[in-house]
Design a protein around this motif. Structure first.
Motif, PDB file in Angstrom:
ATOM      1  N   PRO A 174      20.393  33.833  13.824  1.00 28.90           N
ATOM      2  CA  PRO A 174      20.034  33.064  14.565  1.00 28.90           C
ATOM      3  C   PRO A 174      19.008  32.156  14.305  1.00 28.90           C
ATOM      4  O   PRO A 174      18.528  31.117  15.314  1.00 28.90           O
ATOM      5  N   GLY A 175      18.064  32.498  13.447  1.00 28.58           N
ATOM      6  CA  GLY A 175      16.761  31.842  13.415  1.00 28.58           C
ATOM      7  C   GLY A 175      17.114  30.739  12.381  1.00 28.58           C
ATOM      8  O   GLY A 175      16.220  29.984  12.177  1.00 28.58           O
ATOM      9  N   SER A 176      18.197  30.558  11.661  1.00 32.28           N
ATOM     10  CA  SER A 176      18.490  29.306  10.634  1.00 32.28           C
ATOM     11  C   SER A 176      18.336  28.085  11.571  1.00 32.28           C
ATOM     12  O   SER A 176      17.666  27.186  11.159  1.00 32.28           O
ATOM     13  N   GLY A 252      14.128  35.402  -2.971  1.00 34.68           N
ATOM     14  CA  GLY A 252      13.026  34.582  -3.237  1.00 34.68           C
ATOM     15  C   GLY A 252      11.978  34.961  -2.436  1.00 34.68           C
ATOM     16  O   GLY A 252      10.859  34.363  -2.491  1.00 34.68           O
ATOM     17  N   GLY A 253      12.145  35.523  -1.134  1.00 35.03           N
ATOM     18  CA  GLY A 253      11.238  35.702  -0.235  1.00 35.03           C
ATOM     19  C   GLY A 253      11.317  37.118   0.539  1.00 35.03           C
ATOM     20  O   GLY A 253      12.221  37.838   0.430  1.00 35.03           O
ATOM     21  N   GLU A 254      10.387  37.403   1.357  1.00 38.19           N
ATOM     22  CA  GLU A 254      10.585  38.563   2.286  1.00 38.19           C
ATOM     23  C   GLU A 254      11.798  38.353   3.100  1.00 38.19           C
ATOM     24  O   GLU A 254      12.465  39.376   3.137  1.00 38.19           O
ATOM     25  N   ALA A 255      11.895  37.503   3.707  1.00 39.62           N
ATOM     26  CA  ALA A 255      12.972  37.451   4.604  1.00 39.62           C
ATOM     27  C   ALA A 255      14.495  37.276   3.804  1.00 39.62           C
ATOM     28  O   ALA A 255      15.487  37.910   4.034  1.00 39.62           O
ATOM     29  N   SER A 256      14.543  36.246   2.902  1.00 39.73           N
ATOM     30  CA  SER A 256      15.645  36.343   2.369  1.00 39.73           C
ATOM     31  C   SER A 256      16.135  37.625   1.559  1.00 39.73           C
ATOM     32  O   SER A 256      17.341  37.713   1.367  1.00 39.73           O
ATOM     33  N   GLY A 257      15.460  38.320   1.140  1.00 43.46           N
ATOM     34  CA  GLY A 257      15.855  39.614   0.507  1.00 43.46           C
ATOM     35  C   GLY A 257      16.400  40.681   1.471  1.00 43.46           C
ATOM     36  O   GLY A 257      17.755  40.969   1.099  1.00 43.46           O
ATOM     37  N   PHE A 258      16.238  40.556   2.665  1.00 41.71           N
ATOM     38  CA  PHE A 258      16.798  41.278   3.707  1.00 41.71           C
ATOM     39  C   PHE A 258      18.153  40.784   4.065  1.00 41.71           C
ATOM     40  O   PHE A 258      19.165  41.441   4.276  1.00 41.71           O
ATOM     41  N   GLY A 263      24.106  40.642   2.905  1.00 39.24           N
ATOM     42  CA  GLY A 263      25.467  39.728   2.476  1.00 39.24           C
ATOM     43  C   GLY A 263      25.528  38.173   3.185  1.00 39.24           C
ATOM     44  O   GLY A 263      26.440  37.462   2.960  1.00 39.24           O
ATOM     45  N   ASP A 264      24.390  37.651   3.982  1.00 40.59           N
ATOM     46  CA  ASP A 264      24.301  36.651   4.326  1.00 40.59           C
ATOM     47  C   ASP A 264      23.625  35.650   3.361  1.00 40.59           C
ATOM     48  O   ASP A 264      22.300  35.303   3.748  1.00 40.59           O
ATOM     49  N   HIS A 265      24.333  35.320   2.169  1.00 41.93           N
ATOM     50  CA  HIS A 265      23.655  34.244   1.399  1.00 41.93           C
ATOM     51  C   HIS A 265      23.369  33.128   1.886  1.00 41.93           C
ATOM     52  O   HIS A 265      22.532  32.349   1.538  1.00 41.93           O
ATOM     53  N   LEU A 307      24.211  29.932  -3.281  1.00 44.21           N
ATOM     54  CA  LEU A 307      25.270  29.384  -3.074  1.00 44.21           C
ATOM     55  C   LEU A 307      26.589  29.100  -4.034  1.00 44.21           C
ATOM     56  O   LEU A 307      27.668  28.851  -3.674  1.00 44.21           O
ATOM     57  N   LEU A 308      26.136  29.219  -5.145  1.00 42.36           N
ATOM     58  CA  LEU A 308      27.230  28.601  -6.319  1.00 42.36           C
ATOM     59  C   LEU A 308      28.103  30.048  -6.430  1.00 42.36           C
ATOM     60  O   LEU A 308      27.616  31.046  -6.115  1.00 42.36           O
TER      61      LEU A 308
END
Length: 426
Positions: A174-176, A252-258, A263-265, A307-308
């Motif tokens: 939802p934050g994207s 690469g970041g705190e949020a992206s790790g979670f 599985g939300d690439h 994304l690749l």
């Protein structure tokens, strides 16, 4: 094997002062390259700036998400590379650190899950505040640069888009969409201000014929030439980083790790892309001034890798992306010089990201403390955090709370073995 080889390469590149991960270390490399500073002194600076992030942020996040991060993987390779007098030694030490990361994180995770107080599982409580508060960083940046009214309107826009996302697109983070709108508002306002200034400047008197060249131009030119001389090595580095991201074992970041752990690439790619916008001007400027690049470049390689679809494509894309970034560095430096508001917006984004994550990590750490130890857990973790504040922050602020959770978890297990604490029911 990918992690081990990449760590060896990163340490080897750092030994040559061609690239380091920590943006704060890069300016010191100019003195080292020009012989005004020793290898030992530069490595000491790198260790002092990096240690808190490695043990206070990188290790706890890797344990709580099961996903590697750049603080754990690349900050130690900076230090190991800079301290090594020989390139082969740097590569060997980097490879050894990669092995420690791969096998150490997995082993520590298995061990902690068997303890009476499982603080790793409790640390997963950090995910919710980090993911949802992180979306507000564009609002802070807009408010700081363009005033309260603009910031409030941007906040209302983000809230409306978040609510719409939850209702209409429940499968999307939802934050994207809210983050995208906030960043677009910030960039749009900055460009509007810069174009207005440029129009005013065009109507004024022209530059005198004998005006001197910008004194930093010569330094930037030399830095750009040094970076291009290391282009094949940097392309290898880009290929390796992109491959690691494509494997979805690295965030690469705190949020992206979670997000990657969930599985939300796509969501992770969006988060790290917007984060990169705040760091591109800083990385470009320090790279041109020092002649040393970032291990992750402009960090655009993160979202590309997520994304690749395949590893061979990731290797090629990472190498080509780093080549393009290095070749365009001089142009980027000149472009940013003519867009002061955009440059300021980037700085505001960085500061807003730091402030937002500090609050999110603190709230998440207290939630983890409550999950693993209830009131005593909050007392210990909150007390350690406040002690760090009272003693001048020997552990950097954003890393202090997760480090306190780990220390608190160890202490609660000791108290359990002494029959002085009963774990919270799971």
């Amino acid at each position: 094997m990918t992690v081990i080889v990449l760590c060896a390469l990163a340490a080897w590149v750092a030994q040559r002062a061609a690239a380091v991960f920590h943006d704060g270390v890069r300016p010191f490399l100019l003195d080292f390259v020009q012989g005004r500073s020793t290898r030992r002194a530069t490595a000491t600076v790198s260790f002092g700036l990096s240690a808190g992030f490695v043990f206070g942020l990188g290790a706890p996040l890797a344990l709580s998400t099961g996903v590697l991060n750049p603080w754990l993987v690349f900050l130690p390779t900076d230090v190991l590379g800079l301290v090594s007098p020989r390139r082969w030694l740097a590569a060997a030490l980097g490879a050894a650190w990669g092995a420690v990361v791969v096998f150490g994180v997995g082993g520590a995770d298995s061990l902690v899950h068997k303890l009476p107080v499982d603080f790793v599982t409790a640390m997963q409580q950090m995910a919710t505040p980090i993911l949802h508060l992180f979306a507000l960083f564009p609002v802070l940046a807009v408010a700081r640069q363009f005033g309260r009214l603009s910031g409030a309107l941007c906040g209302v826009l983000e809230l409306a888009l978040t609510v719409m996302s939850l209702k209409l697109w429940p499968k999307i983070f939802p934050g994207s969409i809210a983050m995208a709108a906030g960043v677009l508002v910030l960039v749009g306002l900055a460009l509007h201000r810069d174009t207005g200034r440029r129009g005013t400047a065009d109507t004024g008197p022209g530059r005198p014929a004998g005006a001197e060249e910008d004194p930093t131009a010569g330094l930037f030119r030399a830095g750009a030439l040094r970076l291009r001389s290391h282009l094949p090595l940097l392309m290898l580095l880009g290929a390796g980083v992109c491959l690691l991201c494509q494997a979805h074992v690295f965030g690469g970041g705190e949020a992206s790790g979670f997000l990657i752990a969930k599985g939300d690439h796509g969501g992770a790619a969006q988060v790290d892309f917007y984060r990169a916008l705040g760091f591109i001007p800083l990385i470009a400027t320090t790279a041109l001034a020092s002649g040393a690049y970032g291990v992750a470049g402009f960090t655009l390689v993160y979202p590309v890798g997520y994304l690749l679809p395949g590893p061979w494509l990731a290797l090629a894309a990472g190498a080509l992306l780093f080549a393009a970034e290095v070749m365009l560095l001089s142009w980027a430096g000149r472009a940013l010089g003519g867009l002061p508001s955009v440059r300021d917006a980037s700085g505001q984004l960085r500061n807003a990201i730091t402030e937002t994550l500090h609050l999110a990590v603190l709230l998440g750490s207290l939630a983890a403390a409550n999950a693993m130890g209830g009131g005593p857990g909050i007392l210990i973790v909150g007390g350690l955090y406040l002690f760090n504040e009272a003693t001048g922050r020997p552990v950097t602020r954003v890393a202090a709370a997760p480090a306190a959770v780990v220390a608190g978890g160890v202490l609660l297990n000791v108290l359990y073995w002494m029959h002085l604490f009963t774990p919270v029911a799971r």
